[in-house]
Design an enzyme around this catalytic site. Structure first.
Site, PDB file in Angstrom:
ATOM      1  N   SER A   1       5.218   8.500   9.580  1.00 45.19           N
ATOM      2  CA  SER A   1       5.171   9.269  10.797  1.00 45.19           C
ATOM      3  C   SER A   1       5.192   8.663  12.195  1.00 45.19           C
ATOM      4  CB  SER A   1       4.572  10.525  10.303  1.00 45.19           C
ATOM      5  OG  SER A   1       3.677  10.208  10.462  1.00 45.19           O
TER       6      SER A   1
ATOM      7  N   CYS B   1      14.750  11.210   6.143  1.00 43.96           N
ATOM      8  CA  CYS B   1      13.838  10.379   7.828  1.00 43.96           C
ATOM      9  C   CYS B   1      15.556  10.356   8.437  1.00 43.96           C
ATOM     10  CB  CYS B   1      13.605   8.788   8.406  1.00 43.96           C
ATOM     11  SG  CYS B   1      14.237   7.419   7.089  1.00 43.96           S
TER      12      CYS B   1
ATOM     13  N   LYS C   1       1.096  -0.951  -0.191  1.00 43.40           N
ATOM     14  CA  LYS C   1       0.211   0.175  -0.013  1.00 43.40           C
ATOM     15  C   LYS C   1       0.714   1.523  -0.013  1.00 43.40           C
ATOM     16  CE  LYS C   1      -1.650   3.457   1.825  1.00 43.40           C
ATOM     17  NZ  LYS C   1      -1.283   4.490   1.296  1.00 43.40           N
TER      18      LYS C   1
ATOM     19  N   GLU D   1      -0.134   7.444  -1.462  1.00 42.94           N
ATOM     20  CA  GLU D   1      -1.237   7.906  -2.322  1.00 42.94           C
ATOM     21  C   GLU D   1      -0.307   9.316  -2.839  1.00 42.94           C
ATOM     22  OE1 GLU D   1      -1.215   7.893   0.972  1.00 42.94           O
ATOM     23  OE2 GLU D   1      -3.203   9.246   1.810  1.00 42.94           O
TER      24      GLU D   1
ATOM     25  N   GLU E   1       9.129  17.347  14.559  1.00 45.40           N
ATOM     26  CA  GLU E   1      10.854  16.483  12.835  1.00 45.40           C
ATOM     27  C   GLU E   1       9.693  17.677  11.942  1.00 45.40           C
ATOM     28  OE1 GLU E   1       8.536  12.841  10.493  1.00 45.40           O
ATOM     29  OE2 GLU E   1      10.285  13.351  10.112  1.00 45.40           O
TER      30      GLU E   1
END
Ligand code: NAD
Length: 495
Positions: A226, A281, A173, A176, A380
């Site tokens: 996240s 990241c 998945k 998007e 962040e």
């Protein structure tokens, strides 16, 4: 408008859900496609094909699985530019950055080519008279991967290369926001000889994710994204009895000791802070200047910023592209807006630029005198905003890093081997660089942060990936006493 569909059972499947999301070109701000958002029924269809495919893929030989990985590796190399350009067009990172991402993904396919070696179990002969014990690794079944926007090729490869090589079937998945590359990888896997149903792509949002988390036929879920979502995925997935690995957000500090080479540290801070527009990241987002090195370091970093060319991926000279969405760009800019009120100094303001206003651009920004408690430090930011914190001593620097909620990556810059060794001992962070700003482990080690950067204890890829995608079966066996054998073994035989 182009539609980005699912890939189920070896073919593209148009969505029937009626729900879609826009996909932009971040460099122009123009919508270029719509991506399907799966219904729960569409997830179920992908799982059903993965369940069916598992029955035969699980029995395929190790050499057959390795052969598919070798062919896939070759095809990815042949399509390297196409993949990098596709990533660039939807993510916004410049093609050289996308090629770098792909190179780090390809390492994981190379690693998976060695699957026969890694699936070995262990054997103990004669644990008792005539009794042997051995353990074997077996695949889990259907496993799923939920991935973030910032590495649309590499992070899926972190997961599916090992998962498939171990004999599982895999449902991806993707984010998007940049979903197209997932379909190109699916086509290449098929071309490499992977049977239909072994790798599927379900495009979607929370609806698809929630169905994955509750589906009884999905054995394990890998997640990268996240921290709030990682925590949700871990708690929901494990509550539903699944094996879950969930990697979250980060705030990576680069500690610069007074003896460091300032030019080397400044080059590292610029490439690790602003590469891929800071949407990594493992990006460095805080430089911790120890002792008197702060002024020289801030000057060296700010001197370099005008030379860093920001532009669209179609500009061959561009080194840094736009951010992923307009909303994200505006959120990142809000940290620059609030920094002076909180006591920080804006040394270079990325909002002052002559970049195309329609694209989601923000030029590199440098903040100085940042402190814990300020938004720019605590959160962040995930953009091209580098903060400098000044501390007096090594102990203060270590304490600062260790008190932050995130513990993904960190780096120290020094010429003192003893100090570097002490840092690696003291620091509460999962991945440490010594004069290396982005210490992403090579594919034959494993990747994982500490604290709020990882939920559970399962690291990703490398040996930890093989452990995650297999489960151990331990067999204790005793055969009839040789004296009763119908075959003449030559007597006397004793245990
Ligand atoms: P995200 O958490 O918003 O999305 C990640 C995935 O979760 C996507 O597939 C998304 O569709 C899905 N998702 C989003 N909201 C959801 C919800 N409410 N319920 C269920 N699913 C949901 O992350 P992102 O913005 O795509 O990626 C950036 C983040 O990922 C940053 O925090 C970054 O640090 C992190 N990241 C971490 C690592 C790592 O290795 N630790 C690597 C890359 C990115």
């Amino acid at each position: 408008m182009r539609t980005i569909d699912h890939w189920i059972n070896g073919t593209t499947v148009p969505s029937g859900s009626g729900r879609t999301a826009p996909v932009f070109d971040p460099a122009t701000g123009i919508q270029q496609a719509v991506v399907a958002l799966a219904s729960t029924g569409e997830v179920d269809d992908a799982v059903a094909s993965a369940v069916a495919a598992f029955r035969t893929w699980r029995t395929s030989s190790l050499s057959k699985r390795a052969e598919v990985m070798f062919r896939f590796h070759q095809l990815v190399l042949e399509h390297r530019d196409e993949i990098a350009n596709l990533v660039s067009s939807e993510h916004g990172k410049v093609p050289s950055d996308a090629a770098g991402e792909l190179a780090r993904g390809i390492e994981n396919i190379e690693f998976a080519c060695g699957i026969p070696q890694m699936m070995k179990g262990s054997f103990s002969e004669q644990v008792s008279g005539g009794v042997d014990v051995y353990s074997i690794r077996q695949p889990l079944g259907v496993v799923a991967g939920i991935t973030p926007f910032n590495f649309p090729a590499m992070v899926p490869m972190w997961m599916f290369a090992n998962a498939i090589a171990c004999g599982n079937t895999f449902i991806l998945k993707p984010s998007e926001k940049d979903p197209s590359v997932s379909l190109l990888l699916a086509r290449l896997l098929k071309e490499a000889g992977l049977p239909d149903g072994v790798f599927s792509v379900v495009q979607g949002d929370k609806v698809a994710v929630d169905r994955i988390l509750e589906h009884p036929d999905i054995a394990a879920v890998s997640f990268v994204g996240s921290t709030p979502i990682a925590k949700y995925i871990y708690s929901t997935g494990t509550a539903n009895g699944k094996r879950v690995q969930a990697l979250g957000g980060a705030k990576n500090h680069m500690v610069v000791l007074p003896d460091a080479d300032v030019d080397m540290a400044a080059d590292a801070a610029v490439s690790a802070g602003y590469g891929s527009a800071g949407e990594r990241c493992m990006a460095i987002s805080v430089v911790v200047a120890v002792g008197g090195i702060g002024d020289r370091l801030v000057e060296a970093i700010s001197d370099r910023l005008p030379r860093l060319k920001v532009g669209p991926g179609t500009d061959p000279n561009a080194e840094m592209g736009p951010l992923i969405t307009r909303e994200h760009r505006d959120k990142v800019a809000s940290y620059i807006e609030s920094a002076p009120d909180e006591g920080a100094v804006v040394v270079v303001d990325g909002r002052d630029n002559d970049l195309p206003a329609e694209g989601f651009f923000l030029a590199p920004t440098l903040l100085d005198n940042v402190k814990p408690g300020m938004r720019a430090y605590d959160d962040e930011i995930f953009g091209p905003v580098l903060s400098v914190i000044r501390v007096s001593t090594y102990e203060e620097a270590v304490d600062l890093v260790n008190r932050h909620q995130y513990g993904n990556g960190t780096a120290i810059f020094t010429r003192d081997g003893g100090a570097a060794r002490q840092f690696q001992f003291d620091i509460q962070v999962g991945m440490v660089g010594i004069n290396v700003p982005i210490p992403v482990p090579v594919a034959y080690y494993s990747f994982g942060g500490w604290k709020a950067s990882l939920f559970g204890d399962a690291n990703m890829y490398g040996p930890a990936g093989i452990d995650f995608y297999t489960r151990t079966k331990t067999v204790t066996s005793r055969w009839p006493d040789p004296s009763t054998s119908t075959v003449d073994l030559g007597f006397p035989r004793t245990r």
